[in-house]
Design a protein around this motif. Structure first.
Motif: not given
Length: 192
Positions: A46-57
């Motif tokens: 229910d809480y899909p998150c993208p693969l961690f990436d500092e650019d996204i952050e």
């Protein structure tokens, strides 16, 4: 909420609908409730998150990460059911914890985890019950600043371990799960 409330966040490191670990997590949540704690089961699907990436952050923390941060902040402990992928915890679990451990606004990284209790369980259709991933999960949680309870539960042959009501067929395994849930509830009671 009074300080006597012992809130445990329960989830599985699997998004799969028929996940055995999700089934084990739901059972653990029920047992925590029965043993005097307050459990909140959430499904990471229910809480899909993208693969961690500092650019996204840098462009802005994803909304689901913010929701998960809010939920975690409201609990004093976590109970995680972790599948084993090639002897390791799942990418979903690692990625979720990576996002939650990031600094955000005036909250330092790891602040969300500091001093919280944690317990781990694992289920597998095979004979090892996810046992190879458990020490790695414990190490990761300890690295994040959680107080990790020893003696996690591994559930082998989990495909046939549950009855129709979601409880465990094997009484001894059920008692081990209860003992772990009780230790988690008691640990919270002793510190709050």
């Amino acid at each position: 909420m009074g300080s006597s409330v012992k809130k445990v966040l329960v989830f599985a490191g699997s998004a799969r609908e028929a996940s055995l670990n999700k089934q084990l997590a739901k059972l653990a949540a029920k047992r925590i409730e029965a043993l005097g704690g307050e459990a909140t089961f959430i499904d990471l699907k229910d809480y899909p998150c993208p693969l961690f990436d500092e650019d996204i952050e840098a462009r802005g923390v994803p909304e689901n990460v913010l929701k998960l941060r809010e939920i975690l902040a409201d609990h004093q402990a976590v109970m995680i059911a972790s599948p084993e992928y090639n002897g390791f915890i799942t990418p979903l679990l690692k990625n979720t914890l990576d996002w939650l451990s990031r600094p955000y606004q005036d909250t330092p990284g790891l602040k969300l985890f500091a001093g919280k209790w944690a317990a781990l369980v694992a289920a597998s259709p095979g004979g090892l019950g996810g046992i190879r991933a458990l020490p790695l999960g414990q190490q990761l949680l300890a690295n994040l600043g959680l107080v990790v309870l020893p003696q996690p539960l591994s559930l082998a042959k989990a495909g046939s371990a549950f009855n129709d009501s979601g409880a465990l067929h094997d009484e001894t395994t059920g008692q081990k799960l209860d003992a772990l849930c009780q230790r988690l509830v008691d640990s919270l009671a002793a510190t709050h």
